[in-house]
Enzyme design. Structure first.
Site, short mmCIF file in Angstrom:
data_model
loop_
_atom_site.label_atom_id
_atom_site.label_comp_id
_atom_site.label_asym_id
_atom_site.label_seq_id
_atom_site.Cartn_x
_atom_site.Cartn_y
_atom_site.Cartn_z
N GLY A 14 0.89 -0.97 -0.14
CA GLY A 14 -0.23 0.04 0.04
C GLY A 14 0.92 1.29 0.06
N TYR A 15 0.63 2.08 -0.77
CA TYR A 15 1.36 3.12 -0.92
C TYR A 15 0.62 4.66 -0.85
CZ TYR A 15 3.78 7.15 -3.35
OH TYR A 15 4.19 8.35 -3.71
N ALA A 16 0.92 5.44 0.24
CA ALA A 16 0.64 6.67 0.65
C ALA A 16 1.46 7.82 0.91
CB ALA A 16 -0.58 6.42 1.51
N ARG A 19 6.37 9.48 -3.68
CA ARG A 19 6.64 8.63 -4.90
C ARG A 19 7.94 8.02 -4.99
NH1 ARG A 19 2.32 10.72 -7.78
NH2 ARG A 19 1.69 12.96 -7.18
#
Length: 106
Positions: A14-16, A19
């Site tokens: 999961g990426y939050a 970048r």
């Protein structure tokens, strides 16, 4: 993550955050997994979702929409098409890469 990838497990990240974090994670997992793992990541640009639009005034939204060459925000469908391509057999030659689906913002 590296150990899971090296053992052949599917790893979903999961990426939050930043970048650059997504790019580093994709490259690390791909390197750790060797031939057993294919890693493809998408980093979406400004996308017209409720979460993105929440709390922004019209001027801010218009300024952000003017950034890409097509002068509009992305849509969830725009991002879904990129992700579907990466997840399909057509994405087989892409590994350890982050695709910036942002309408051409550089």
């Amino acid at each position: 993550m590296k150990r899971l990838a090296a053992d052949g497990y599917a790893v979903v990240v999961g990426y939050a955050g930043h970048r650059e974090s997504a790019e580093a994670a994709a490259q690390d997992i791909a390197a750790a997994g060797g031939r057993a793992v294919a890693v493809r990541a998408d980093v979406a640009g400004p996308t017209a979702t409720d979460l993105f639009l929440e709390g922004k005034d019209e001027e801010t939204i218009a300024r952000m929409a003017a950034q890409p060459p097509r002068e509009r925000l992305g849509t969830p469908a725009d991002i879904a098409e990129v992700v579907a391509s990466l997840a399909s057999p057509a994405g087989h030659w892409v590994n350890g890469q982050v695709i910036r689906a942002n309408g051409g913002i550089v």
